[in-house]
Design a protein around this motif. Structure first.
Motif, PDB file in Angstrom:
ATOM      1  N   MET A   1      28.126 105.844 -60.470  1.00 52.32           N
ATOM      2  CA  MET A   1      28.942 104.832 -59.825  1.00 52.32           C
ATOM      3  C   MET A   1      29.813 105.491 -58.754  1.00 52.32           C
ATOM      4  O   MET A   1      30.239 106.620 -58.903  1.00 52.32           O
ATOM      5  N   PHE A   2      30.076 104.772 -57.703  1.00 45.23           N
ATOM      6  CA  PHE A   2      30.872 105.286 -56.592  1.00 45.23           C
ATOM      7  C   PHE A   2      32.363 105.167 -56.883  1.00 45.23           C
ATOM      8  O   PHE A   2      32.776 104.407 -57.745  1.00 45.23           O
ATOM      9  N   LYS A   3      33.167 105.931 -56.098  1.00 38.96           N
ATOM     10  CA  LYS A   3      34.620 105.899 -56.228  1.00 38.96           C
ATOM     11  C   LYS A   3      35.237 105.607 -54.866  1.00 38.96           C
ATOM     12  O   LYS A   3      34.635 105.894 -53.824  1.00 38.96           O
ATOM     13  N   VAL A   4      36.442 105.060 -54.863  1.00 39.22           N
ATOM     14  CA  VAL A   4      37.194 104.865 -53.631  1.00 39.22           C
ATOM     15  C   VAL A   4      37.398 106.228 -52.981  1.00 39.22           C
ATOM     16  O   VAL A   4      37.719 107.206 -53.645  1.00 39.22           O
ATOM     17  N   GLY A   5      37.173 106.310 -51.688  1.00 43.68           N
ATOM     18  CA  GLY A   5      37.327 107.555 -50.946  1.00 43.68           C
ATOM     19  C   GLY A   5      36.037 108.328 -50.773  1.00 43.68           C
ATOM     20  O   GLY A   5      35.966 109.273 -49.984  1.00 43.68           O
ATOM     21  N   GLU A   6      34.990 107.924 -51.488  1.00 43.17           N
ATOM     22  CA  GLU A   6      33.705 108.619 -51.395  1.00 43.17           C
ATOM     23  C   GLU A   6      32.999 108.218 -50.101  1.00 43.17           C
ATOM     24  O   GLU A   6      33.035 107.070 -49.688  1.00 43.17           O
ATOM     25  N   THR A   7      32.334 109.197 -49.473  1.00 49.26           N
ATOM     26  CA  THR A   7      31.586 108.938 -48.241  1.00 49.26           C
ATOM     27  C   THR A   7      30.172 108.512 -48.600  1.00 49.26           C
ATOM     28  O   THR A   7      29.501 109.177 -49.391  1.00 49.26           O
ATOM     29  N   VAL A   8      29.729 107.407 -47.988  1.00 48.38           N
ATOM     30  CA  VAL A   8      28.410 106.845 -48.282  1.00 48.38           C
ATOM     31  C   VAL A   8      27.724 106.415 -46.993  1.00 48.38           C
ATOM     32  O   VAL A   8      28.346 106.273 -45.940  1.00 48.38           O
ATOM     33  N   ARG A   9      26.419 106.185 -47.114  1.00 49.04           N
ATOM     34  CA  ARG A   9      25.632 105.660 -45.993  1.00 49.04           C
ATOM     35  C   ARG A   9      24.916 104.404 -46.478  1.00 49.04           C
ATOM     36  O   ARG A   9      24.349 104.373 -47.572  1.00 49.04           O
ATOM     37  N   TYR A  10      24.946 103.365 -45.639  1.00 46.06           N
ATOM     38  CA  TYR A  10      24.184 102.145 -45.914  1.00 46.06           C
ATOM     39  C   TYR A  10      22.774 102.394 -45.398  1.00 46.06           C
ATOM     40  O   TYR A  10      22.567 102.603 -44.196  1.00 46.06           O
ATOM     41  N   SER A  11      21.793 102.395 -46.295  1.00 39.40           N
ATOM     42  CA  SER A  11      20.441 102.839 -45.962  1.00 39.40           C
ATOM     43  C   SER A  11      19.739 101.987 -44.905  1.00 39.40           C
ATOM     44  O   SER A  11      18.926 102.504 -44.143  1.00 39.40           O
ATOM     45  N   ARG A  12      20.036 100.721 -44.815  1.00 39.66           N
ATOM     46  CA  ARG A  12      19.312  99.846 -43.880  1.00 39.66           C
ATOM     47  C   ARG A  12      19.690 100.070 -42.413  1.00 39.66           C
ATOM     48  O   ARG A  12      18.849  99.935 -41.533  1.00 39.66           O
ATOM     49  N   THR A  13      20.948 100.391 -42.155  1.00 41.50           N
ATOM     50  CA  THR A  13      21.387 100.557 -40.759  1.00 41.50           C
ATOM     51  C   THR A  13      21.856 101.968 -40.437  1.00 41.50           C
ATOM     52  O   THR A  13      22.063 102.290 -39.274  1.00 41.50           O
ATOM     53  N   GLY A  14      22.058 102.783 -41.450  1.00 45.56           N
ATOM     54  CA  GLY A  14      22.558 104.131 -41.224  1.00 45.56           C
ATOM     55  C   GLY A  14      24.067 104.196 -41.065  1.00 45.56           C
ATOM     56  O   GLY A  14      24.621 105.237 -40.747  1.00 45.56           O
ATOM     57  N   THR A  15      24.754 103.084 -41.295  1.00 42.97           N
ATOM     58  CA  THR A  15      26.208 103.051 -41.195  1.00 42.97           C
ATOM     59  C   THR A  15      26.821 104.001 -42.219  1.00 42.97           C
ATOM     60  O   THR A  15      26.430 104.002 -43.379  1.00 42.97           O
ATOM     61  N   VAL A  16      27.785 104.799 -41.753  1.00 40.00           N
ATOM     62  CA  VAL A  16      28.446 105.779 -42.618  1.00 40.00           C
ATOM     63  C   VAL A  16      29.929 105.461 -42.674  1.00 40.00           C
ATOM     64  O   VAL A  16      30.536 105.090 -41.671  1.00 40.00           O
ATOM     65  N   GLY A  17      30.516 105.603 -43.844  1.00 40.44           N
ATOM     66  CA  GLY A  17      31.952 105.376 -43.976  1.00 40.44           C
ATOM     67  C   GLY A  17      32.439 105.762 -45.351  1.00 40.44           C
ATOM     68  O   GLY A  17      31.647 106.102 -46.239  1.00 40.44           O
ATOM     69  N   LYS A  18      33.751 105.715 -45.498  1.00 42.75           N
ATOM     70  CA  LYS A  18      34.366 105.990 -46.799  1.00 42.75           C
ATOM     71  C   LYS A  18      34.672 104.662 -47.476  1.00 42.75           C
ATOM     72  O   LYS A  18      35.075 103.703 -46.826  1.00 42.75           O
ATOM     73  N   ILE A  19      34.484 104.635 -48.779  1.00 37.79           N
ATOM     74  CA  ILE A  19      34.732 103.423 -49.548  1.00 37.79           C
ATOM     75  C   ILE A  19      36.237 103.190 -49.645  1.00 37.79           C
ATOM     76  O   ILE A  19      36.991 104.084 -50.006  1.00 37.79           O
TER      77      ILE A  19
END
Length: 91
Positions: free
Chosen positions: A1-19
């Motif tokens: 499971m993810f946590k607030v502050g974790e960096t992730v990528r949305y696989s469909r568009t490649g969008t990257v950001g921190k939760i």
């Protein structure tokens, strides 16, 4: 499971950001990303390492809009300066 502050990528568009936060709706969990302010289904996100993450350039749309307005005003000012402000035509 993810946590607030974790960096992730949305696989469909490649969008990257921190939760930033999580939300549950209709049995699915969504995570808000700081880079877009949008929510993405957590099952569509991929955790990425901050070191590997390339710096995605984010645009400051308010700044871009103000710059375009300033350029347009300057063009309008210059257009009037290049004329003698008299009316031409037959009448």
């Amino acid at each position: 499971m993810f946590k607030v502050g974790e960096t992730v990528r949305y696989s469909r568009t490649g969008t990257v950001g921190k939760i930033v936060s999580f939300m549950e709706e209709t049995g699915a969990t969504f995570a808000e990303l700081d880079s877009t302010g949008l929510y993405y289904r957590t099952d569509q996100l991929i955790a990425i390492n901050d070191v590997v993450q390339s710096k995605e350039k984010t645009r400051d749309f308010k700044k871009d809009f103000k710059e375009e307005q300033d350029k347009l005003r300057e063009v309008q000012r210059n257009a009037w300066q290049d004329t003698d402000q008299s009316y031409g035509g037959v009448g």
